[in-house]
Design a protein around this motif. Structure first.
Motif, PDB file in Angstrom:
ATOM      1  N   LEU A  58       0.720  -1.063   0.027  1.00  0.00           N
ATOM      2  CA  LEU A  58      -0.147   0.036   0.003  1.00  0.00           C
ATOM      3  C   LEU A  58       0.851   1.221  -0.031  1.00  0.00           C
ATOM      4  O   LEU A  58       0.628   2.056  -0.848  1.00  0.00           O
ATOM      5  CB  LEU A  58      -0.979   0.002   1.057  1.00  0.00           C
ATOM      6  N   ARG A  59       1.860   1.116   0.984  1.00  0.00           N
ATOM      7  CA  ARG A  59       2.712   2.621   0.800  1.00  0.00           C
ATOM      8  C   ARG A  59       3.272   2.809  -0.452  1.00  0.00           C
ATOM      9  O   ARG A  59       3.472   3.811  -0.970  1.00  0.00           O
ATOM     10  CB  ARG A  59       3.591   2.245   2.125  1.00  0.00           C
ATOM     11  N   GLU A  60       3.843   1.693  -1.100  1.00  0.00           N
ATOM     12  CA  GLU A  60       4.553   1.709  -2.450  1.00  0.00           C
ATOM     13  C   GLU A  60       3.456   2.283  -3.334  1.00  0.00           C
ATOM     14  O   GLU A  60       4.030   3.232  -4.357  1.00  0.00           O
ATOM     15  CB  GLU A  60       5.200   0.477  -2.884  1.00  0.00           C
ATOM     16  N   LYS A  61       2.542   1.777  -3.422  1.00  0.00           N
ATOM     17  CA  LYS A  61       1.363   2.297  -4.143  1.00  0.00           C
ATOM     18  C   LYS A  61       1.153   3.638  -4.226  1.00  0.00           C
ATOM     19  O   LYS A  61       0.755   4.539  -5.193  1.00  0.00           O
ATOM     20  CB  LYS A  61       0.000   1.428  -4.385  1.00  0.00           C
ATOM     21  N   VAL A  62       0.840   4.127  -2.894  1.00  0.00           N
ATOM     22  CA  VAL A  62       0.783   5.579  -2.635  1.00  0.00           C
ATOM     23  C   VAL A  62       1.749   6.397  -3.281  1.00  0.00           C
ATOM     24  O   VAL A  62       1.651   7.471  -3.816  1.00  0.00           O
ATOM     25  CB  VAL A  62       0.252   5.744  -0.974  1.00  0.00           C
ATOM     26  N   ARG A  63       3.022   6.073  -2.734  1.00  0.00           N
ATOM     27  CA  ARG A  63       4.049   6.709  -3.318  1.00  0.00           C
ATOM     28  C   ARG A  63       4.192   6.778  -4.950  1.00  0.00           C
ATOM     29  O   ARG A  63       4.538   8.128  -5.528  1.00  0.00           O
ATOM     30  CB  ARG A  63       5.291   6.174  -2.657  1.00  0.00           C
ATOM     31  N   GLN A  64       3.913   5.842  -5.554  1.00  0.00           N
ATOM     32  CA  GLN A  64       3.876   5.771  -6.822  1.00  0.00           C
ATOM     33  C   GLN A  64       3.034   6.698  -7.752  1.00  0.00           C
ATOM     34  O   GLN A  64       3.366   7.275  -8.654  1.00  0.00           O
ATOM     35  CB  GLN A  64       3.759   4.146  -7.528  1.00  0.00           C
ATOM     36  N   ASN A  65       1.849   6.687  -7.035  1.00  0.00           N
ATOM     37  CA  ASN A  65       0.868   7.622  -7.603  1.00  0.00           C
ATOM     38  C   ASN A  65       0.330   8.994  -6.921  1.00  0.00           C
ATOM     39  O   ASN A  65      -0.478   9.323  -6.907  1.00  0.00           O
ATOM     40  CB  ASN A  65      -0.558   6.786  -7.811  1.00  0.00           C
ATOM     41  N   ASP A  66       1.391   9.315  -6.075  1.00  0.00           N
ATOM     42  CA  ASP A  66       1.283  10.473  -5.327  1.00  0.00           C
ATOM     43  C   ASP A  66       1.149  11.888  -6.331  1.00  0.00           C
ATOM     44  O   ASP A  66       2.509  12.288  -6.403  1.00  0.00           O
ATOM     45  CB  ASP A  66       2.192  10.723  -4.256  1.00  0.00           C
ATOM     46  N   SER A  67       0.328  11.978  -6.988  1.00  0.00           N
ATOM     47  CA  SER A  67       0.234  13.377  -7.696  1.00  0.00           C
ATOM     48  C   SER A  67      -1.078  13.958  -7.428  1.00  0.00           C
ATOM     49  O   SER A  67      -1.862  13.489  -6.731  1.00  0.00           O
ATOM     50  CB  SER A  67       0.289  13.189  -9.217  1.00  0.00           C
ATOM     51  N   ASP A  68      -1.479  15.236  -8.075  1.00  0.00           N
ATOM     52  CA  ASP A  68      -2.633  16.072  -7.793  1.00  0.00           C
ATOM     53  C   ASP A  68      -3.793  15.403  -7.717  1.00  0.00           C
ATOM     54  O   ASP A  68      -4.175  14.676  -8.960  1.00  0.00           O
ATOM     55  CB  ASP A  68      -2.818  16.884  -8.734  1.00  0.00           C
ATOM     56  N   ALA A  69      -4.649  14.938  -6.849  1.00  0.00           N
ATOM     57  CA  ALA A  69      -5.997  14.475  -6.528  1.00  0.00           C
ATOM     58  C   ALA A  69      -5.827  13.011  -7.232  1.00  0.00           C
ATOM     59  O   ALA A  69      -6.846  12.837  -7.833  1.00  0.00           O
ATOM     60  CB  ALA A  69      -7.087  15.451  -7.223  1.00  0.00           C
ATOM     61  N   ALA A  70      -4.886  12.250  -7.100  1.00  0.00           N
ATOM     62  CA  ALA A  70      -4.855  11.089  -7.551  1.00  0.00           C
ATOM     63  C   ALA A  70      -5.131   9.997  -6.873  1.00  0.00           C
ATOM     64  O   ALA A  70      -5.361   8.735  -7.002  1.00  0.00           O
ATOM     65  CB  ALA A  70      -3.624  10.930  -8.301  1.00  0.00           C
ATOM     66  N   ILE A  71      -4.919  10.355  -5.445  1.00  0.00           N
ATOM     67  CA  ILE A  71      -5.367   9.072  -4.299  1.00  0.00           C
ATOM     68  C   ILE A  71      -6.625   9.539  -3.705  1.00  0.00           C
ATOM     69  O   ILE A  71      -6.754  10.826  -2.999  1.00  0.00           O
ATOM     70  CB  ILE A  71      -4.033   8.968  -3.296  1.00  0.00           C
ATOM     71  N   SER A  72      -7.572   8.602  -3.314  1.00  0.00           N
ATOM     72  CA  SER A  72      -8.868   8.902  -2.498  1.00  0.00           C
ATOM     73  C   SER A  72      -9.020   7.322  -2.092  1.00  0.00           C
ATOM     74  O   SER A  72      -8.777   6.185  -2.613  1.00  0.00           O
ATOM     75  CB  SER A  72      -9.742   9.501  -3.392  1.00  0.00           C
ATOM     76  N   VAL A  73     -10.088   7.384  -1.029  1.00  0.00           N
ATOM     77  CA  VAL A  73     -10.802   6.259  -0.599  1.00  0.00           C
ATOM     78  C   VAL A  73     -12.159   6.360  -0.918  1.00  0.00           C
ATOM     79  O   VAL A  73     -12.902   7.351  -0.654  1.00  0.00           O
ATOM     80  CB  VAL A  73     -10.573   6.270   0.985  1.00  0.00           C
ATOM     81  N   GLU A  74     -12.440   5.352  -1.925  1.00  0.00           N
ATOM     82  CA  GLU A  74     -13.949   5.296  -2.174  1.00  0.00           C
ATOM     83  C   GLU A  74     -14.580   3.875  -1.741  1.00  0.00           C
ATOM     84  O   GLU A  74     -13.898   3.128  -1.655  1.00  0.00           O
ATOM     85  CB  GLU A  74     -13.736   5.424  -3.974  1.00  0.00           C
ATOM     86  N   THR A  75     -16.114   4.002  -1.719  1.00  0.00           N
ATOM     87  CA  THR A  75     -16.682   2.894  -1.601  1.00  0.00           C
ATOM     88  C   THR A  75     -17.307   2.275  -3.035  1.00  0.00           C
ATOM     89  O   THR A  75     -17.959   2.989  -3.857  1.00  0.00           O
ATOM     90  CB  THR A  75     -17.726   3.136  -0.662  1.00  0.00           C
ATOM     91  N   ILE A  76     -17.097   0.939  -3.238  1.00  0.00           N
ATOM     92  CA  ILE A  76     -17.623   0.363  -4.314  1.00  0.00           C
ATOM     93  C   ILE A  76     -18.291  -0.846  -4.168  1.00  0.00           C
ATOM     94  O   ILE A  76     -17.552  -1.650  -3.383  1.00  0.00           O
ATOM     95  CB  ILE A  76     -16.072  -0.036  -5.294  1.00  0.00           C
ATOM     96  N   ASN A  77     -19.327  -0.868  -4.392  1.00  0.00           N
ATOM     97  CA  ASN A  77     -20.152  -1.875  -3.907  1.00  0.00           C
ATOM     98  C   ASN A  77     -20.457  -2.374  -2.689  1.00  0.00           C
ATOM     99  O   ASN A  77     -20.432  -3.471  -2.298  1.00  0.00           O
ATOM    100  CB  ASN A  77     -20.114  -3.068  -4.977  1.00  0.00           C
ATOM    101  N   GLY A  78     -20.138  -1.439  -1.780  1.00  0.00           N
ATOM    102  CA  GLY A  78     -20.469  -1.461  -0.224  1.00  0.00           C
ATOM    103  C   GLY A  78     -18.724  -1.844   0.376  1.00  0.00           C
ATOM    104  O   GLY A  78     -18.602  -2.208   1.406  1.00  0.00           O
ATOM    105  N   THR A  79     -17.843  -1.750  -0.452  1.00  0.00           N
ATOM    106  CA  THR A  79     -16.439  -2.196   0.028  1.00  0.00           C
ATOM    107  C   THR A  79     -15.339  -0.790  -0.444  1.00  0.00           C
ATOM    108  O   THR A  79     -15.602  -0.244  -1.387  1.00  0.00           O
ATOM    109  CB  THR A  79     -15.925  -3.286  -1.055  1.00  0.00           C
ATOM    110  N   LYS A  80     -14.921  -0.617   0.836  1.00  0.00           N
ATOM    111  CA  LYS A  80     -13.798   0.642   0.689  1.00  0.00           C
ATOM    112  C   LYS A  80     -12.583   0.172   0.050  1.00  0.00           C
ATOM    113  O   LYS A  80     -12.191  -1.074   0.149  1.00  0.00           O
ATOM    114  CB  LYS A  80     -13.452   1.061   2.062  1.00  0.00           C
ATOM    115  N   ALA A  81     -12.354   1.117  -1.053  1.00  0.00           N
ATOM    116  CA  ALA A  81     -11.051   0.623  -1.673  1.00  0.00           C
ATOM    117  C   ALA A  81     -10.160   2.023  -1.731  1.00  0.00           C
ATOM    118  O   ALA A  81     -10.765   3.049  -1.992  1.00  0.00           O
ATOM    119  CB  ALA A  81     -11.517   0.341  -3.048  1.00  0.00           C
ATOM    120  N   LEU A  82      -9.061   1.433  -1.806  1.00  0.00           N
ATOM    121  CA  LEU A  82      -8.142   2.796  -2.338  1.00  0.00           C
ATOM    122  C   LEU A  82      -8.020   2.956  -3.715  1.00  0.00           C
ATOM    123  O   LEU A  82      -7.799   2.050  -4.615  1.00  0.00           O
ATOM    124  CB  LEU A  82      -6.487   2.505  -1.874  1.00  0.00           C
TER     125      LEU A  82
END
Length: 160
Positions: A58-82
């Protein structure tokens, strides 16, 4: 005199049997201690594998994609997802990292396309995953391992 020899043999036999019993008892106790130690070591290794793999991933994925408004926590079909957004040739793609079916999964799809949570690639088996954006620059992730223990990890989002 014959009776004394017979008693002596009985005492010798009893002493040998007593020594054998003590040896067997000691060997059994040592095996039990070894089994307990092996279980403890195996559980610790399993915990380290699950939690450290998920945390590092998870930390590596966040570091790789750390750009303007590119990272959020969303709920998809009742499941929280990064949700990690990427734009390639003016097309937006989403990478979802979530818990489903007993494992951490990753799903890479074009924005707006239809998909199911079962379509994600399995990363590692875990007991559960919960995510929340605690501030606009911090994501808190609670990892539950397969034995039920929980660990919190924090991912910092540095972009503005």
């Amino acid at each position: 005199m014959f009776k004394l020899k017979s008693r002596s043999h009985q005492a010798d036999s009893f002493f040998v049997m007593l020594l054998f019993f003590l040896f067997a008892l000691t060997a059994f106790i040592l095996v039990l201690i070894g089994v307990k130690q092996y279980k403890s070591t195996a559980n610790a290794m399993n915990y380290n594998y699950e939690v450290r793999t998920v945390t590092s991933y998870l930390r590596e994925k966040v570091r790789q994609n750390d750009s303007d408004a590119a990272i959020s926590v969303e709920t998809i079909n009742g499941t929280k997802a990064l949700c990690l957004k990427n734009t390639i040739n003016d097309i937006v793609y989403n990478t979802f990292i979530y818990y489903y079916g007993g494992s951490l999964r990753e799903l890479y799809v074009q924005d707006g396309s239809s998909y199911s949570l079962d379509s994600g690639q399995r990363i590692v088996e875990i007991g559960g995953l919960d995510m929340a954006e605690t501030t606009d620059k911090m994501i808190t992730v609670t990892i539950t391992d397969t034995s039920g223990g929980t660990t919190d990890t924090y991912c910092s989002v540095n972009s503005d």
